[in-house]
Design an enzyme around this catalytic site. Structure first.
Site, mmCIF file in Angstrom:
data_model
loop_
_atom_site.group_PDB
_atom_site.id
_atom_site.type_symbol
_atom_site.label_atom_id
_atom_site.label_comp_id
_atom_site.label_asym_id
_atom_site.label_seq_id
_atom_site.Cartn_x
_atom_site.Cartn_y
_atom_site.Cartn_z
ATOM 1 N N CYS A 137 35.673 13.741 38.133
ATOM 2 C CA CYS A 137 35.038 15.043 37.933
ATOM 3 C C CYS A 137 35.322 16.017 39.073
ATOM 4 O O CYS A 137 35.299 17.231 38.875
ATOM 5 C CB CYS A 137 33.535 14.862 37.751
ATOM 6 S SG CYS A 137 32.760 13.887 39.054
ATOM 7 N N GLU A 173 25.032 15.152 36.539
ATOM 8 C CA GLU A 173 26.257 15.339 37.319
ATOM 9 C C GLU A 173 27.371 15.471 36.298
ATOM 10 O O GLU A 173 27.726 14.507 35.616
ATOM 11 C CB GLU A 173 26.474 14.160 38.263
ATOM 12 C CG GLU A 173 27.511 14.436 39.345
ATOM 13 C CD GLU A 173 28.920 14.136 38.892
ATOM 14 O OE1 GLU A 173 29.634 15.118 38.550
ATOM 15 O OE2 GLU A 173 29.318 12.968 38.852
#
Length: 488
Positions: free
Chosen positions: A293, A259
């Protein structure tokens, strides 16, 4: 140092809370005060090796991988222990991460809820699927599949949300029957150390099933990636490090769940509620200092309302309350470390040196001489190929881009190497959904809907990662599929 009994200077290896080899420690720095708040264990190569050996032995020699009812019981114990220690964990997250107290509640409560959700899923999950009868060349057969754990999982978590990401990895990995080595981030080690203490003292999870390593060295995790005794790496962090993990993991053809970074677009059409749509980006780039993110760090506006949108975004960012994370009025605290603050500052300085002028912000706030703070910053109408437009800043920096029509908006939104998240706002909900489906991203906010939840898979397209976290799909990332066949 302890937080209400949570010892944060120990490793967890083979069921024991231990000092690092040779008693090695390093200072943990509060990013708001720039002062040490205590020490963390500084693991050696020998400590990593011991943790891997313990996890391998626990997977190969105990019933953890096959005893679903026992795993359910242990995870319920962990969930209960986390809930009981909510306040010391929240205080720890503010002290070492810099999360404002205004925001820290949800960043603890929701990840802990995920542990309960995964445990509920485990209790009802069907590990076997009957495929019925088949016939090949006259030979009848009964076929079925079974899902089995991978084995030893190396989980490497980032500094921006160490507990949230740790629980998003550890809970499904353990539920699936794997054993785990959790490697904490150098600048925010205490949250993972405290998690190790809870497992050791409040659950029946067997020795070696869950191990915790903290280290001052960022590259300490490479030993997990290259060791053939580790079967799967689950990593959250930058795309650059993700590429390195894929390179190292290839040596043993290891599964790598990644990720990674993002540069997420927020498309706001002229018929949208501009305050709501633009406010989504201005709030997100300041929430936790933009250190997320999936932050909507690119705001895309029609050329027809561009100047109006820039003025509104500028006013919102200028009014954003930030400073001491202990002040309940502040939305944004410091960046997590001096090194990271310098990195954000350097990107902004390079943009200015190339000819860009910040609409607002662009420097360290002069009124906050102590702490790793950076002003909420806005750039507008830069070239599409500009570094600060294309690359993840991971700080409180918003870039506004202009588009001509719907197709142009989609083109600009997709014109980065990333594809983690995004948003669309318009006065026509069907149009918003149509545009959202054209964006190459793993999660999309449509007219303000929030996707985060235990049952919602999270992950990216393109160079934002491989695989999904959360939800049933996230649980199944930690399971392999075996096909079996017997004579009919």
């Amino acid at each position: 140092m302890t937080f209400a009994g949570l010892n944060v200077a120990k490793l967890l290896i083979d069921g024991q809370l231990v000092d690092a080899e040779g008693g090695a420690t390093y200072e943990n720095i509060n990013p708001a005060t720039e002062q040490s708040i205590g020490v963390a264990a500084d693991a050696s190569t020998g400590d990593i090796n011991a943790a891997i050996a313990a996890a391998r032995r626990a997977f190969d020699e105990t019933s953890w991988s096959t005893d679903v009812a026992f795993r359910v019981r242990c995870l319920r114990q962990l969930h209960e222990a986390l809930a009981k220690h909510a306040e010391p964990f929240k205080a720890m997250m503010t002290a070492e991460v810099g999360l404002p107290t205004k925001m820290v509640g949800s960043t603890f409560d929701m990840p802990v809820e995920n542990v309960g959700w995964v445990t509920d899923l485990l209790e009802k999950y069907e590990f076997s699927q009957d495929l019925g009868l088949g016939n090949i060349e006259g030979f009848g057969a009964h076929r079925w599949t079974e899902r089995e754990p991978y084995g030893v999982v190396g989980a490497i978590v980032p500094w921006n949300q160490p507990l949230q990401v740790a629980l998003a990895k550890v809970a499904p990995a353990l539920a699936a029957g794997n054993t785990v080595i959790l490697k904490g981030p150098p600048t925010t080690p205490w949250c993972v150390s405290a998690l190790g203490k809870l497992v050791a003292e409040y659950t029946d999870i067997p020795a070696g099933v869950f191990n915790v390593i903290t280290s001052s060295a960022n590259d300490r995790g490479e030993e997990l990636i290259t060791d053939p005794r580790v079967d799967l790496i689950s990593f959250t962090g930058s795309t650059a490090v993700g590429r390195r993990i894929m390179e190292l993991g290839a040596q043993t053809v290891k599964k790598c769940f990644l990720e990674l970074g993002g540069k997420s677009p927020n498309i706001v059409f002229e018929d949208a509620d501009l305050r709501t749509g633009i406010g989504m980006s201005t709030f997100m780039v300041c929430l936790h200092g933009g250190q997320g993110c999936a932050t909507l760090s690119r705001l895309l506006l029609p050329r027809s309302i561009f100047e109006q949108g820039v003025q509104l975004a500028s006013a919102m960012l200028s009014a954003m309350p930030y400073g001491d994370p202990l002040d309940p009025n502040n939305v944004m605290g410091p960046l997590n470390s001096a090194r990271h603050r310098d990195r954000v500052e350097a990107m902004v300085d390079r943009a200015i040196a190339s000819g860009a002028t910040p609409v607002v912000g662009g420097r360290r706030p002069p009124q906050l001489e102590t702490g790793y703070y950076f002003e909420p910053t806005l750039f507008a109408d830069l070239p599409e190929d500009a570094e600060i437009v294309q690359n993840e800043v991971f700080g409180p920096v918003l870039v506004i881009q202009a588009f001509e029509d719907e197709d142009d908006a989609v083109r600009i939104a997709n014109n980065t190497i990333f594809g983690l998240s995004g948003a669309v706002f318009s006065g026509d909900h069907e149009k918003s959904k149509r545009v959202a489906r054209k964006i190459r991203a793993g999660t999309m906010i449509v007219d303000g809907g929030i996707y985060y939840g235990s049952d919602v898979p999270f992950g990216g397209y393109k160079q934002s990662g491989i695989g999904r976290e959360m939800g049933t799909i996230g649980f199944e990332e930690y399971l392999q599929v075996k096909a079996l066949c017997e004579p009919a």
